[in-house]
Design a protein around this motif. Structure first.
Motif, PDB file in Angstrom:
ATOM      1  N   GLN A  71       3.282  14.732  -1.644  1.00  0.00           N
ATOM      2  CA  GLN A  71       3.971  13.584  -2.220  1.00  0.00           C
ATOM      3  C   GLN A  71       2.935  12.632  -2.797  1.00  0.00           C
ATOM      4  O   GLN A  71       1.986  12.243  -2.115  1.00  0.00           O
ATOM      5  CB  GLN A  71       4.813  12.857  -1.170  1.00  0.00           C
ATOM      6  N   GLY A  72       3.108  12.284  -4.043  1.00  0.00           N
ATOM      7  CA  GLY A  72       2.216  11.338  -4.712  1.00  0.00           C
ATOM      8  C   GLY A  72       2.950  10.066  -5.081  1.00  0.00           C
ATOM      9  O   GLY A  72       4.039  10.122  -5.670  1.00  0.00           O
ATOM     10  N   ASP A  73       2.388   8.912  -4.733  1.00  0.00           N
ATOM     11  CA  ASP A  73       2.988   7.617  -5.038  1.00  0.00           C
ATOM     12  C   ASP A  73       1.989   6.761  -5.807  1.00  0.00           C
ATOM     13  O   ASP A  73       0.858   6.554  -5.346  1.00  0.00           O
ATOM     14  CB  ASP A  73       3.370   6.886  -3.754  1.00  0.00           C
ATOM     15  N   LYS A  74       2.402   6.249  -6.947  1.00  0.00           N
ATOM     16  CA  LYS A  74       1.552   5.337  -7.703  1.00  0.00           C
ATOM     17  C   LYS A  74       1.605   3.950  -7.057  1.00  0.00           C
ATOM     18  O   LYS A  74       2.652   3.520  -6.556  1.00  0.00           O
ATOM     19  CB  LYS A  74       2.012   5.268  -9.156  1.00  0.00           C
ATOM     20  N   PHE A  75       0.469   3.277  -7.058  1.00  0.00           N
ATOM     21  CA  PHE A  75       0.426   1.932  -6.476  1.00  0.00           C
ATOM     22  C   PHE A  75      -0.474   1.050  -7.325  1.00  0.00           C
ATOM     23  O   PHE A  75      -1.297   1.523  -8.119  1.00  0.00           O
ATOM     24  CB  PHE A  75      -0.066   1.964  -5.022  1.00  0.00           C
ATOM     25  N   VAL A  76      -0.335  -0.243  -7.137  1.00  0.00           N
ATOM     26  CA  VAL A  76      -1.206  -1.233  -7.761  1.00  0.00           C
ATOM     27  C   VAL A  76      -1.559  -2.258  -6.692  1.00  0.00           C
ATOM     28  O   VAL A  76      -0.691  -2.944  -6.160  1.00  0.00           O
ATOM     29  CB  VAL A  76      -0.547  -1.931  -8.967  1.00  0.00           C
ATOM     30  N   GLY A  77      -2.856  -2.329  -6.361  1.00  0.00           N
ATOM     31  CA  GLY A  77      -3.315  -3.326  -5.392  1.00  0.00           C
ATOM     32  C   GLY A  77      -3.538  -2.750  -4.006  1.00  0.00           C
ATOM     33  O   GLY A  77      -2.880  -1.786  -3.593  1.00  0.00           O
ATOM     34  N   ILE A  78      -4.472  -3.359  -3.284  1.00  0.00           N
ATOM     35  CA  ILE A  78      -4.823  -2.896  -1.950  1.00  0.00           C
ATOM     36  C   ILE A  78      -3.662  -3.080  -0.980  1.00  0.00           C
ATOM     37  O   ILE A  78      -3.446  -2.247  -0.081  1.00  0.00           O
ATOM     38  CB  ILE A  78      -6.066  -3.637  -1.438  1.00  0.00           C
ATOM     39  N   GLU A  79      -2.883  -4.144  -1.139  1.00  0.00           N
ATOM     40  CA  GLU A  79      -1.764  -4.374  -0.227  1.00  0.00           C
ATOM     41  C   GLU A  79      -0.765  -3.222  -0.311  1.00  0.00           C
ATOM     42  O   GLU A  79      -0.244  -2.749   0.718  1.00  0.00           O
ATOM     43  CB  GLU A  79      -1.072  -5.694  -0.544  1.00  0.00           C
ATOM     44  N   GLU A  80      -0.489  -2.749  -1.527  1.00  0.00           N
ATOM     45  CA  GLU A  80       0.458  -1.637  -1.680  1.00  0.00           C
ATOM     46  C   GLU A  80      -0.142  -0.344  -1.122  1.00  0.00           C
ATOM     47  O   GLU A  80       0.575   0.475  -0.524  1.00  0.00           O
ATOM     48  CB  GLU A  80       0.829  -1.464  -3.149  1.00  0.00           C
ATOM     49  N   ALA A 111       6.307   9.535 -13.147  1.00  0.00           N
ATOM     50  CA  ALA A 111       7.221   8.870 -12.230  1.00  0.00           C
ATOM     51  C   ALA A 111       6.449   8.083 -11.180  1.00  0.00           C
ATOM     52  O   ALA A 111       5.279   8.356 -10.903  1.00  0.00           O
ATOM     53  CB  ALA A 111       8.123   9.898 -11.560  1.00  0.00           C
ATOM     54  N   LYS A 112       7.110   7.111 -10.596  1.00  0.00           N
ATOM     55  CA  LYS A 112       6.495   6.328  -9.517  1.00  0.00           C
ATOM     56  C   LYS A 112       6.162   7.223  -8.327  1.00  0.00           C
ATOM     57  O   LYS A 112       5.147   7.040  -7.655  1.00  0.00           O
ATOM     58  CB  LYS A 112       7.461   5.221  -9.090  1.00  0.00           C
ATOM     59  N   GLN A 113       7.012   8.213  -8.069  1.00  0.00           N
ATOM     60  CA  GLN A 113       6.809   9.130  -6.949  1.00  0.00           C
ATOM     61  C   GLN A 113       7.025  10.564  -7.418  1.00  0.00           C
ATOM     62  O   GLN A 113       7.894  10.841  -8.229  1.00  0.00           O
ATOM     63  CB  GLN A 113       7.781   8.813  -5.814  1.00  0.00           C
TER      64      GLN A 113
END
Length: 439
Positions: free
Chosen positions: A191-200, A281-283
């Protein structure tokens, strides 16, 4: 045993460039050497350490790749005994068709078992499995005076602890027993999830804590609203049984050193944008083979040549969880403002499984690993700043991937170094140890 007069044995980073005699070992009885030399000795395996932990400036390197025999295997328990020069790739070729996999693996399979123990390697499953040393049952350690020590958690336990993560300085490991884990498929449920930022990134890490493997690629060039963007990757071994076959040999190779201008901020920024955008996609969920999941860079032999003849510097740190993520954010901002760039940037979480190694690198927190092309003082100054940030936030750096730590930094990162030094073989040394102890 034939001596080769002072050839260059390169680390994977190809920096620093040092020379030493090389003595190939083919049998455990080849050591201790029949003619001991006054200059220091150091065992070396496949040379996949990045800096100078596997190098000597003069002296004699004991090349262990000839100790490459599988000695014993129990298919009921998964316990494998092999010589120290066997690579993880060779173990996989043997074990996968028999329904077993490595308990812990780094991002390359071309490291030796001796090197994996000496650097106490870690992988994408540290949060659940700990380090490689957690799965070592016992090994034989041969000292330069001829003493043979059988080391385990119960027998010679102090030598066991000193040698795991001991950077090859306590003696020569001739063979080791490790416990493999069972599998029924080559496939990984990905499963791959795109993120932006260390908090995410931290939120994804916590929500994926039940996944066996987690890691993320992070863009260290993007700024503004895209600062610290990346792709978080989680995986588990598939439970759907299928035929288990060994991997095919990689056929791609980088035959020459690329010109140093090929890797610059613009080219790396373009690559990073393409890499981030390839997952639309986001995920994303998929079944993938274990090779690209664990070893994407192994598909191109000699990929380190893309950095040119000057080589590369790797930086890897771990910053503890205490407080917020200011330390990691400060490191990323220092990189984006430096004018340098890294496209081989990995960030992941270390768990709280304690390592048996006295000098092991991992501890609970966030670890960040990056490769930088060597651009004279610019690269060195950046790594010095990153090391100081790591120190300021209670972290530490990984000796196996270091070529710049100062003695003061190392001794602050590893205050147990004096206790460890009591176990160093008096005939052994390394360029790294000399540098960080002012030896």
């Amino acid at each position: 045993m034939a001596r080769n007069p002072r050839p260059r044995f390169e680390s994977w980073g190809r920096y620093p460039k040092l020379y030493a005699d090389v003595v190939p070992l083919s049998w455990a009885s080849d050591f201790p050497l029949k003619r001991p030399t006054p200059a220091p000795l150091l065992p070396v395996g496949a040379g996949r350490s990045y800096g100078d932990v596997c190098l000597l400036d003069g002296g004699t390197l004991l090349a262990t790749r000839g100790l490459d025999r599988l000695l014993q295997f129990d298919p009921l328990t998964g316990v494998l005994r092999c010589e120290a020069g066997v690579t993880l790739a060779e173990i996989l070729d043997f074990a996968v068709p028999r329904g077993f996999f490595l308990p812990v693996t780094p991002g390359t399979k071309y490291v030796t078992v001796g090197g994996a123990i000496a650097n106490d390697i870690h992988g994408k499953n540290h949060h659940v499995a700990g380090t490689f040393g957690n799965h070592v049952i016992q090994f034989e350690l041969v000292r330069s005076d001829g003493h043979h020590l059988l080391c385990s958690a119960e027998r010679n336990s102090d030598w066991f602890s000193a040698t795991i993560g001991g950077m090859g300085l306590t003696g020569l490991i001739t063979w080791a027993e490790i416990r493999l884990r069972p599998i029924v498929s080559r496939k990984i449920k990905y499963q791959g999830d795109k993120f932006v930022g260390i908090e995410e990134f931290v939120a994804l890490s916590r929500s994926s804590a039940n996944s066996e493997y987690t890691v993320a690629w992070i863009d260290c060039v993007a700024t503004g609203k895209n600062f610290a963007r990346g792709i978080f990757m989680a995986g588990d071994h598939s439970e759907i049984a299928e035929p288990l076959v060994p991997s095919s040999e990689p056929w791609l190779t980088l035959p020459i050193d690329l010109p140093e201008f090929a890797l610059n901020r613009l080219s790396i920024a373009a690559f990073n944008t393409l890499y981030y955008s390839k997952q639309q996609a986001k995920q994303k969920r998929a079944l993938v083979d274990y090779e690209p999941f664990f070893y994407p860079l192994d598909q191109v032999l000699h990929w380190n040549r893309m950095y040119g003849k000057s080589g590369l510097l790797q930086f890897q740190c771990v910053i503890p969880w205490e407080g917020d993520q200011q330390g990691i954010t400060q490191i990323l901002k220092a990189i984006t403002s430096s004018g340098l760039a890294s496209f081989l940037a990995v960030i992941k979480v270390f768990g709280d499984v304690p390592s048996p190694g006295l000098m092991s690198f991992p501890k609970p927190g966030i670890t960040l690993a990056l490769d930088f092309p060597i651009r004279e003082e610019v690269s060195f100054d950046l790594l010095d700043r990153l090391a100081n940030i790591t120190l300021d936030h209670g972290g530490r750096m990984y000796p196996a991937k270091d070529a710049r730590m100062t003695a003061a930094q190392f001794q602050a990162f590893y205050p147990q170094w004096r206790e460890f030094s009591r176990y160093i073989d008096p005939a052994f040394g390394s360029a790294f140890w000399k540098r960080v102890t002012n030896g």
